[in-house]
Design a protein around this motif. Structure first.
Motif, PDB file in Angstrom:
ATOM      1  N   TYR A  54     -50.117 -10.854 -16.477  1.00  0.00           N
ATOM      2  CA  TYR A  54     -50.009 -10.521 -17.899  1.00  0.00           C
ATOM      3  C   TYR A  54     -51.316 -10.712 -18.502  1.00  0.00           C
ATOM      4  O   TYR A  54     -51.707  -9.646 -19.590  1.00  0.00           O
ATOM      5  CB  TYR A  54     -49.034 -11.295 -18.601  1.00  0.00           C
ATOM      6  CG  TYR A  54     -47.742 -11.121 -18.177  1.00  0.00           C
ATOM      7  CD1 TYR A  54     -47.287  -9.735 -18.308  1.00  0.00           C
ATOM      8  CD2 TYR A  54     -46.589 -12.032 -18.260  1.00  0.00           C
ATOM      9  CE1 TYR A  54     -45.753  -9.380 -18.321  1.00  0.00           C
ATOM     10  CE2 TYR A  54     -45.239 -11.853 -17.912  1.00  0.00           C
ATOM     11  CZ  TYR A  54     -44.975 -10.444 -17.886  1.00  0.00           C
ATOM     12  OH  TYR A  54     -43.744  -9.950 -17.640  1.00  0.00           O
ATOM     13  N   ARG A  55     -52.252 -11.806 -18.506  1.00  0.00           N
ATOM     14  CA  ARG A  55     -53.469 -11.791 -19.207  1.00  0.00           C
ATOM     15  C   ARG A  55     -54.404 -10.761 -18.799  1.00  0.00           C
ATOM     16  O   ARG A  55     -54.894 -10.194 -19.661  1.00  0.00           O
ATOM     17  CB  ARG A  55     -54.094 -13.115 -18.792  1.00  0.00           C
ATOM     18  CG  ARG A  55     -55.387 -13.516 -19.571  1.00  0.00           C
ATOM     19  CD  ARG A  55     -56.024 -14.675 -19.036  1.00  0.00           C
ATOM     20  NE  ARG A  55     -56.829 -14.122 -17.946  1.00  0.00           N
ATOM     21  CZ  ARG A  55     -58.084 -13.588 -18.037  1.00  0.00           C
ATOM     22  NH1 ARG A  55     -58.583 -12.915 -18.975  1.00  0.00           N
ATOM     23  NH2 ARG A  55     -58.750 -13.087 -16.802  1.00  0.00           N
ATOM     24  N   GLN A  73     -51.541  -8.693 -22.077  1.00  0.00           N
ATOM     25  CA  GLN A  73     -50.251  -9.115 -22.534  1.00  0.00           C
ATOM     26  C   GLN A  73     -50.213 -10.503 -22.863  1.00  0.00           C
ATOM     27  O   GLN A  73     -49.607 -11.565 -22.308  1.00  0.00           O
ATOM     28  CB  GLN A  73     -49.116  -8.723 -21.606  1.00  0.00           C
ATOM     29  CG  GLN A  73     -49.045  -7.108 -21.671  1.00  0.00           C
ATOM     30  CD  GLN A  73     -47.706  -6.769 -20.734  1.00  0.00           C
ATOM     31  OE1 GLN A  73     -46.648  -7.247 -20.305  1.00  0.00           O
ATOM     32  NE2 GLN A  73     -48.069  -5.697 -20.139  1.00  0.00           N
ATOM     33  N   TYR A  74     -51.281 -10.992 -23.778  1.00  0.00           N
ATOM     34  CA  TYR A  74     -51.627 -12.484 -23.859  1.00  0.00           C
ATOM     35  C   TYR A  74     -50.297 -13.179 -24.325  1.00  0.00           C
ATOM     36  O   TYR A  74     -50.321 -14.230 -23.837  1.00  0.00           O
ATOM     37  CB  TYR A  74     -52.630 -12.729 -24.894  1.00  0.00           C
ATOM     38  CG  TYR A  74     -53.883 -11.825 -24.660  1.00  0.00           C
ATOM     39  CD1 TYR A  74     -54.366 -11.500 -23.310  1.00  0.00           C
ATOM     40  CD2 TYR A  74     -54.491 -10.818 -25.340  1.00  0.00           C
ATOM     41  CE1 TYR A  74     -55.352 -10.735 -22.906  1.00  0.00           C
ATOM     42  CE2 TYR A  74     -55.641 -10.088 -25.124  1.00  0.00           C
ATOM     43  CZ  TYR A  74     -55.890 -10.017 -23.851  1.00  0.00           C
ATOM     44  OH  TYR A  74     -57.203  -9.271 -23.405  1.00  0.00           O
ATOM     45  N   GLU A  75     -49.473 -12.870 -25.200  1.00  0.00           N
ATOM     46  CA  GLU A  75     -48.308 -13.766 -25.557  1.00  0.00           C
ATOM     47  C   GLU A  75     -47.435 -13.813 -24.477  1.00  0.00           C
ATOM     48  O   GLU A  75     -46.967 -14.997 -23.939  1.00  0.00           O
ATOM     49  CB  GLU A  75     -47.644 -13.174 -26.682  1.00  0.00           C
ATOM     50  CG  GLU A  75     -48.194 -13.192 -28.120  1.00  0.00           C
ATOM     51  CD  GLU A  75     -48.552 -14.586 -28.522  1.00  0.00           C
ATOM     52  OE1 GLU A  75     -47.789 -15.551 -28.240  1.00  0.00           O
ATOM     53  OE2 GLU A  75     -49.294 -14.642 -29.430  1.00  0.00           O
ATOM     54  N   LYS A  76     -47.265 -12.953 -23.696  1.00  0.00           N
ATOM     55  CA  LYS A  76     -46.533 -13.036 -22.633  1.00  0.00           C
ATOM     56  C   LYS A  76     -46.990 -13.844 -21.448  1.00  0.00           C
ATOM     57  O   LYS A  76     -46.264 -14.916 -20.679  1.00  0.00           O
ATOM     58  CB  LYS A  76     -46.003 -11.737 -21.762  1.00  0.00           C
ATOM     59  CG  LYS A  76     -44.864 -10.873 -22.304  1.00  0.00           C
ATOM     60  CD  LYS A  76     -44.629  -9.700 -21.540  1.00  0.00           C
ATOM     61  CE  LYS A  76     -43.702  -8.863 -22.250  1.00  0.00           C
ATOM     62  NZ  LYS A  76     -43.245  -7.657 -21.367  1.00  0.00           N
ATOM     63  N   SER A  77     -48.274 -13.927 -21.147  1.00  0.00           N
ATOM     64  CA  SER A  77     -49.004 -14.739 -20.490  1.00  0.00           C
ATOM     65  C   SER A  77     -49.126 -16.137 -20.909  1.00  0.00           C
ATOM     66  O   SER A  77     -48.635 -17.260 -20.211  1.00  0.00           O
ATOM     67  CB  SER A  77     -50.446 -14.273 -20.248  1.00  0.00           C
ATOM     68  OG  SER A  77     -51.493 -15.339 -19.594  1.00  0.00           O
ATOM     69  N   THR A  97     -56.061 -17.535 -21.200  1.00  0.00           N
ATOM     70  CA  THR A  97     -55.427 -16.892 -22.108  1.00  0.00           C
ATOM     71  C   THR A  97     -55.326 -17.287 -23.422  1.00  0.00           C
ATOM     72  O   THR A  97     -55.408 -16.483 -24.374  1.00  0.00           O
ATOM     73  CB  THR A  97     -53.815 -17.211 -21.577  1.00  0.00           C
ATOM     74  OG1 THR A  97     -53.485 -16.543 -20.054  1.00  0.00           O
ATOM     75  CG2 THR A  97     -52.949 -16.574 -22.574  1.00  0.00           C
ATOM     76  N   LYS A 144     -50.175  -4.332 -12.610  1.00  0.00           N
ATOM     77  CA  LYS A 144     -48.798  -3.671 -13.320  1.00  0.00           C
ATOM     78  C   LYS A 144     -47.796  -3.540 -12.301  1.00  0.00           C
ATOM     79  O   LYS A 144     -46.651  -3.621 -12.717  1.00  0.00           O
ATOM     80  CB  LYS A 144     -49.106  -2.227 -13.767  1.00  0.00           C
ATOM     81  CG  LYS A 144     -48.260  -1.787 -14.801  1.00  0.00           C
ATOM     82  CD  LYS A 144     -48.964  -0.551 -15.530  1.00  0.00           C
ATOM     83  CE  LYS A 144     -48.040  -0.058 -16.677  1.00  0.00           C
ATOM     84  NZ  LYS A 144     -48.672   0.893 -17.435  1.00  0.00           N
TER      85      LYS A 144
END
Length: 159
Positions: free
Chosen positions: A81-82, A86-90, A114, A51
């Motif tokens: 991110y994964r 935060q999969y979409e950001k990844s 991801t 983080k």
């Protein structure tokens, strides 16, 4: 920069906290230095503090890095991110990274992870199978390379 080299050497020696402390101080002192931000992000990552790594990765990428460092920063940020869910950001980070570094097989593998998290199992398996077929030194996999590649995007088909 001597302090930066020392921090990188400390990380290589496994002295992660000492390295991280130096890099945080350097990032505060030189906030617009992309390499310092990248190295600081990396230092948080290896300590399991994903983080805290994110803003440093983002800043390093935004400021601009050499291709080698940019490639590592895309992989690091996408993977971070994964792991944070935060999969979409990844996905976005990996897709930007892969648009620039199309042959980065490691980035493709992390991107596949991801996609798995996004329930895109077929695409994830396709990426993994193609990379396995293209990079394996296993003799049996080499024998079936063409078949593995052929079926990589046809896993749900029945003949």
């Amino acid at each position: 920069m001597k302090e930066l080299e020392m921090a990188i050497d400390l990380r290589k020696e496994g002295k992660l906290k000492e390295s991280n402390k130096i890099l945080i101080n350097l990032a505060n002192k030189y906030p617009d230095n992309s390499i310092i931000n990248y190295q600081c992000a990396w230092s948080f990552d290896v300590m399991g503090s994903e983080k805290e790594a994110v803003p440093y990765y983002e800043k390093a990428i935004a400021i601009g890095l050499s291709d080698d460092d940019l490639q590592g920063a895309f992989l690091g940020l996408g993977s971070t991110y994964r792991t944070l869910g935060q999969y979409e950001k990844s996905r976005e980070v990996f897709e930007k990274g892969l648009a620039k570094f199309t042959d980065d097989k490691a980035m493709k593998i992390f991107y596949a992870m991801t996609l798995y998290n996004l329930n895109e199992y077929s695409k994830a398996m396709e990426i993994l199978l193609i990379n396995l077929a293209q990079t394996s030194s296993d003799e049996n996999i080499k024998i079936y390379k063409n078949a593995i590649e052929f079926y990589s995007n046809k896993l749900d088909e029945v003949w």
